[in-house]
Design a protein around this motif. Sequence first.
Motif, short mmCIF file in Angstrom:
data_model
loop_
_atom_site.label_atom_id
_atom_site.label_comp_id
_atom_site.label_asym_id
_atom_site.label_seq_id
_atom_site.Cartn_x
_atom_site.Cartn_y
_atom_site.Cartn_z
N ALA A 24 0.46 -1.31 0.29
CA ALA A 24 -0.07 -0.15 -0.05
C ALA A 24 0.98 0.99 0.50
N LEU A 25 1.27 1.31 0.69
CA LEU A 25 2.91 2.40 0.82
C LEU A 25 3.70 2.86 0.05
N CYS A 26 4.36 1.68 -1.34
CA CYS A 26 4.89 1.70 -2.50
C CYS A 26 3.56 1.95 -3.36
N GLY A 27 2.47 1.87 -3.51
CA GLY A 27 1.86 1.57 -4.61
C GLY A 27 0.89 2.97 -3.97
N ALA A 28 1.06 4.39 -2.92
CA ALA A 28 1.39 4.85 -3.00
C ALA A 28 1.87 6.85 -3.46
N SER A 29 2.95 5.73 -3.30
CA SER A 29 4.38 6.79 -3.86
C SER A 29 5.00 6.24 -5.11
N CYS A 30 4.77 5.28 -5.68
CA CYS A 30 4.79 4.64 -7.05
C CYS A 30 5.94 5.64 -7.79
N LEU A 31 5.37 6.59 -8.25
CA LEU A 31 5.50 7.70 -9.41
C LEU A 31 6.74 8.17 -8.77
N THR A 32 6.30 8.36 -7.54
CA THR A 32 7.73 9.73 -6.79
C THR A 32 9.04 9.07 -6.22
N LEU A 33 8.63 7.07 -5.36
CA LEU A 33 9.34 6.31 -6.35
C LEU A 33 10.15 6.34 -6.76
N ALA A 34 9.78 6.18 -8.32
CA ALA A 34 10.15 5.81 -8.97
C ALA A 34 11.32 6.78 -9.82
N ALA A 35 10.92 8.43 -9.57
CA ALA A 35 11.64 8.94 -9.83
C ALA A 35 12.88 9.68 -9.55
N HIS A 36 12.48 8.64 -7.23
CA HIS A 36 13.75 9.07 -7.35
C HIS A 36 15.05 8.45 -7.27
N LEU A 37 14.39 6.66 -7.54
CA LEU A 37 15.41 6.05 -8.56
C LEU A 37 16.13 6.46 -9.30
N ARG A 38 15.28 6.95 -10.98
CA ARG A 38 15.56 7.59 -11.86
C ARG A 38 17.10 8.46 -11.82
#
Length: 278
Positions: A24-38
């Motif tokens: 649930a936490l990773c789903g809610a922040s999926c776009l921001t998480l991907a942007a951070h990794l990139r």
Amino acid sequence: MHPTPTPELAAAAEARTYLWAALALCGASCLTLAAHLRTRWLARLGVRFMPVHVCVMTVLAAAGIAALGPRGIATGPLWPGAAGPVAGAACGLLVIRSDAALTRWSAARARARPGTAARGSARRPQETRVRAVRPVRAPGASPGDGPRRRVMGIAKGRGGYVPTADDYRVGLGWLLAVAVLEELVFRGVLLRMALRPGNEGLRVAGIVGVVAMFALSHIFFGWAQVLAKLPLSVLATAATLVTGSVWAAAVTHMVFNAYVWRCQTALRIGYRRKAAGP
């Protein structure tokens, strides 16, 4: 008959609870998480945003399938499941109109605010600004000495990041893939998790939470896009609940993403013709 509680069963239940919370936490922040990794590790290698986002959603979908099983997220009654693509296509057309209307309404409100025109804050659809973050330097340091504090996430170390439609220029295949993966996570995994409690009130609260979570995951693009993504979230959730299959939501999302790709392609062609001159 309920199984007799044992330490092993209690540990398994606790592990599932932690897994669902992490999903649930990773789903809610999926776009921001991907942007951070990139931004932190992959941008220097020339990796674009959308492939990273697809990889993140693939991992989340795989974890959800491991937790619930493939039949738990992708199947339903036969005849509603077969009607899923038709229902999804109809919902997709409604989402296109609703998203465009809300985007225009948000842009009109932004232009109507006092001083907005003077600051040049009017934005095109699909182009959202992220507030610049200035790097902090040590007292007396020259500009070439570099920042004292690293800027993380979607803000680049050069002082700020303003993503536009050109930053997310990707092929149609990537957009269709991310549509399916996002629906597997939100309407396949998280919605099924929300429907598991026996209490009806908790189920309703869980459904509302999943709808809001999907919209809020687009905070990466700004609050206007959070509002604009509510129709997609509501209709995709309704299609899943009515048909009993996540594929109706996937088709809804694919139709919308195909429309977005078509609009971005038309914008790029227009910019190229304008740059080429008469």
